[in-house]
Design a protein around this motif. Structure first.
Motif, PDB file in Angstrom:
ATOM      1  N   HIS A   1      54.333  30.658   6.338  1.00 49.22           N
ATOM      2  CA  HIS A   1      54.600  29.236   6.135  1.00 49.22           C
ATOM      3  C   HIS A   1      55.354  28.732   7.352  1.00 49.22           C
ATOM      4  CE1 HIS A   1      53.130  28.990   2.049  1.00 49.22           C
ATOM      5  NE2 HIS A   1      53.776  30.111   1.760  1.00 49.22           N
TER       6      HIS A   1
ATOM      7  N   MET B   1      53.073  20.480   0.506  1.00 43.96           N
ATOM      8  CA  MET B   1      54.223  21.356   0.734  1.00 43.96           C
ATOM      9  C   MET B   1      55.229  20.615   1.608  1.00 43.96           C
ATOM     10  SD  MET B   1      54.038  25.405   1.530  1.00 43.96           S
ATOM     11  CE  MET B   1      55.535  26.388   1.535  1.00 43.96           C
TER      12      MET B   1
ATOM     13  N   ASP C   1      52.002  25.086   8.698  1.00 45.62           N
ATOM     14  CA  ASP C   1      50.877  26.018   8.795  1.00 45.62           C
ATOM     15  C   ASP C   1      49.973  25.807   7.579  1.00 45.62           C
ATOM     16  OD1 ASP C   1      49.220  28.337   8.641  1.00 45.62           O
ATOM     17  OD2 ASP C   1      50.627  29.395   9.941  1.00 45.62           O
ATOM     18  N   PHE C   2      48.741  25.426   7.802  1.00 44.48           N
ATOM     19  CA  PHE C   2      47.842  25.068   6.692  1.00 44.48           C
ATOM     20  C   PHE C   2      47.591  26.279   5.806  1.00 44.48           C
ATOM     21  CE2 PHE C   2      44.912  22.903   4.208  1.00 44.48           C
ATOM     22  CZ  PHE C   2      44.866  21.568   4.568  1.00 44.48           C
ATOM     23  N   CYS C   3      48.371  26.386   4.723  1.00 47.45           N
ATOM     24  CA  CYS C   3      48.458  27.646   3.989  1.00 47.45           C
ATOM     25  C   CYS C   3      47.647  27.656   2.710  1.00 47.45           C
ATOM     26  CB  CYS C   3      49.922  27.939   3.686  1.00 47.45           C
ATOM     27  SG  CYS C   3      50.758  26.543   2.908  1.00 47.45           S
TER      28      CYS C   3
ATOM     29  N   HIS D   1      48.452  22.515   0.859  1.00 47.34           N
ATOM     30  CA  HIS D   1      49.387  22.596   1.982  1.00 47.34           C
ATOM     31  C   HIS D   1      50.018  21.240   2.288  1.00 47.34           C
ATOM     32  CE1 HIS D   1      50.585  22.748   6.236  1.00 47.34           C
ATOM     33  NE2 HIS D   1      49.751  21.745   6.413  1.00 47.34           N
TER      34      HIS D   1
ATOM     35  N   CYS E   1      55.707  21.918   5.588  1.00 48.56           N
ATOM     36  CA  CYS E   1      55.126  23.172   6.073  1.00 48.56           C
ATOM     37  C   CYS E   1      54.097  22.836   7.143  1.00 48.56           C
ATOM     38  CB  CYS E   1      54.474  23.925   4.919  1.00 48.56           C
ATOM     39  SG  CYS E   1      53.515  25.351   5.469  1.00 48.56           S
TER      40      CYS E   1
HETATM   41 CU1  CUA Z   1      52.954  26.490   3.483  1.00 49.62          CU
HETATM   42 CU2  CUA Z   1      51.409  25.084   4.480  1.00 49.62          CU
END
Ligand code: CUA
Ligand code: RUQ
Length: 658
Positions: free
Chosen positions: A590, A637, A628-630, A634, A626
């Motif tokens: 993340h 987030m 980072d495309f998690c 996302h 966040c």
């Molecule tokens: Cu955690 Cu995007």
């Protein structure tokens, strides 16, 4: 390693692309078409084409030069796998910005956010890369870093005192007993305020031997050897019969201190300094080294993944006059740059930048000459061996500006030539030139996986070029440097691929992917997280105020932070966001970015804790998110921090898990 499987469609696709490239090259382009033409089109393409989903055969660890870091490429495809932050702050990964990593860039000069990284060097067991660590030097503020090859993270950086321009570094001995580090620029040792005109009497060189703990890899300066005031340029350790020795090239044996371009090019021969480090160990044990005060930083991660600086206070310095047999000079034409020891350990080739031959010294002859005291002179207490007594052969008419040599597993050597932009292949035993191939352009280092070890994988050669010019679509005044992959499996070298690189690639090291690929760490177990500010479950998330310091112990998991709403923060507070990534899946970091933060984001690996500091400047409500495309959610987030005035702010409040 089993041969790559390649689908028929993939081969057809690659063939088509290559044919198109040749056609384009033949209508109008002149300079670069020679590069394409020298490879045999579809044949070359199929050799470097790794179909989607397939893995390459080799890892290549390439120095980033003035980027200060270490990009990792795959060979033969040239695909960029990762850029390992080492000496330079790296906002993408929070390296040198997060509280846990800042100390890694600490030096006796304070926090230094950049360096010039030149020579990766793999750890070795019995002279063969063992895939445990890769070391790399920092030139500008002399340091050596150790990168863990299971995590591909920098674990330790040690500063090298009594040194300047740490270039002849960090070449390792056969069993990684030592990494060496030699000063390129001679300086007053210890530093003092003297006139540069007193160079010849006041300046000196220093060659350092860094002991590597065989189990943990932890570095420590074992001893340093004080040398005349030359420029110590590159090094390589002996192996096999020459195990126990390390070889350093030097130029400026003239000891010029101005306009070196001319003044350090007077002597026909400079020297390779051959250091018998086993002898040095004896002399140190016999108390012949002087404990010399020196303050330098030694930075390493602890078990808690938090970098800490230990301040070292002295080194043991040996003078050649106090330890006979410690060092000999091998006369070597002319302003030598690279020094490379062949896989057998018997032959030592040097690249004299201004020399018309490549001299190859024989270790056996060198030993005999030492026994027979075949000295032609003594320079500052160091015996100079007779050139004719130590030479094995000279490569005649190699190319112009020989720099660096690597070896294959068939008794051949390959030398890069900067001025004539080519790789010249020659036979080690009799110095016969066998083949040559142009590179584009101004070739510096070359690398064959294992090519400086006892067991080269002699299949591909990576050529790292300084000038790119017309090889790619132009990008304004600045063009990235570039590398080329050359097939060396047959009698004739064949150019296979060009690709641009990050920073300036100097040396590189490669190894068979199978040595390390299955050891890669995928997550850090949460149960082992020892960061003092961790929150290993959402229930542990909390916020603590002490004066104007606020510690936010936050967790991240797909797809929310806990807490995500924070009130009671005041303008001018120092807010420490300690974020623990609760994920235990591979490849789910993340990110964390706070609006108005004056540093960088965090990128937090699964199971890890990383801390970002933020000093809120303005009243209002500010988001964090966040980066980072998690996951599918996302974008959800995110969270808010309410910033209130110093007087009259509400008490700290935040949401807790339901
Ligand atoms: Cu955690 Cu995007
Ligand atoms: S040096 S070419 Cu450090 Cu040769 Cu780069």
């Amino acid at each position: 390693m089993s041969p790559r499987s390649r689908s028929r469609a993939a081969v057809l696709l690659a063939t088509g692309a290559a044919v198109a490239a040749v056609v384009v090259a033949s209508c109008g382009r002149t300079t670069s078409s020679s590069g394409v033409g020298s490879a045999t089109g579809s044949d070359a393409a199929s050799k470097v084409y790794i179909a989607p989903g397939q893995l390459d055969e080799f890892y290549a660890f390439v120095s980033g030069g003035f980027s200060g870091n270490m990009p990792v490429y795959a060979m033969p495809s040239g695909r960029l796998l990762r850029d390992i932050p080492v000496f330079s702050q790296y906002p993408e990964k929070g390296w040198g910005y997060s509280e846990q990593t800042k100390a890694m860039l600490m030096t006796s000069w304070g926090f230094v956010p950049w360096d010039d990284a030149h020579h990766p060097e793999l750890s070795m067991t019995d002279g063969v890369p063992d895939g445990r660590w890769v070391f790399v030097n920092a030139n500008n503020t002399p340091r050596v870093a150790r990168i863990n090859l299971n995590t591909m993270e920098t674990d330790e950086i040690i500063e090298i005192p009594n040194s300047a321009g740490n270039h002849s570094s960090p070449f390792v001995t056969q069993n990684s007993e030592y990494a060496v580090a030699g000063t390129r620029f001679s300086v007053p040792i210890p530093q003092e305020d003297v006139s540069i005109a007193d160079y010849k009497t006041k300046f000196g060189g220093m060659l350092s031997f860094i002991r590597i703990d065989p189990t943990t890899g932890r570095m420590g300066i074992a001893f340093q050897v004080r040398m005349p005031g030359f420029d110590y340029d590159l090094a390589h350790a002996g192996k096999g019969p020459s195990h126990g020795w390390a070889f350093f090239t030097s130029y400026n044996s003239e000891e010029a201190s101005t306009l070196l371009e001319r003044n350090a090019s007077q002597n026909d021969k400079d020297f390779i300094a051959a250091i018998n480090w086993k002898r040095a160990e004896q002399c140190v044990a016999d108390g012949k080294a002087k404990e010399t005060p020196a303050r330098y930083a030694h930075n390493a991660f602890g078990e808690d993944h938090v970098a800490k600086t230990t301040w070292e206070t002295s080194t043991k310095v040996l003078e050649p006059k106090d330890c006979d047999g410690l060092v000999y000079f091998l006369p070597t034409p002319k302003s030598p740059h690279g020094v490379d020891v062949d896989p057998s350990g018997e032959f030592i080739a040097a690249g004299g930048k201004l020399a018309s031959v490549i001299p190859v010294h024989s270790f056996a002859r060198m030993t005999k000459a030492i026994e027979a005291k075949a000295f032609e002179a003594t320079v500052k207490d160091i015996p100079v061996l007779k050139y004719e007594e130590i030479i094995s052969c000279e490569v005649k008419e190699p190319g112009l500006g020989p720099l660096h040599t690597e070896f294959d597993d068939k008794g051949n050597a390959y030398t890069s030539h900067f001025i004539s932009s080519e790789v010249v292949k020659w036979r080690v035993k009799d110095c016969q030139v066998l083949d040559r191939i142009p590179t584009y352009y101004s070739l510096g280092h070359i690398m064959i996986p294992g090519g400086d070890s006892r067991k080269p994988w002699g299949k591909y050669l990576l050529a790292m070029n300084k000038i790119t010019k017309d090889r790619y679509l132009p990008t304004g005044p600045e063009l990235n440097q570039a590398a080329q992959i050359i097939d060396i499996s047959g009698d004739k070298m064949k150019l296979l691929l060009d690709f641009p690189t990050i920073g300036e690639p100097h040396y590189a090291q490669g190894l068979l992917a199978s040595v390390i690929k299955d050891r890669q760490v995928k997550t850090y177990p949460l149960a082992d997280n020892k960061d003092p500010n961790r929150a290993t479950s959402e229930k542990d998330a909390k916020i603590v105020r002490k004066g104007n310091r606020v510690d936010v112990h936050m967790t991240a998991i797909r797809s929310h932070f806990m807490p995500d709403n924070i009130e009671g923060i005041q303008v001018g507070d120092s807010v420490y966001f300690h974020i623990t990534n609760l994920e235990q899946d591979w490849d789910v970091p993340h990110g964390f970015a706070m609006m108005g933060a004056q540093n960088a984001e965090l990128l937090i690996m699964p199971g890890q804790t990383r801390t970002l500091t933020w000093v809120p400047q303005r009243l209002g409500v500010y988001p964090f998110y966040c980066t980072d495309f998690c996951s599918a959610l996302h974008q959800e987030m995110q969270g808010y921090v309410r910033v209130s005035p110093k007087d009259g702010a509400p008490a700290i409040a935040y949401n807790t898990p339901k």
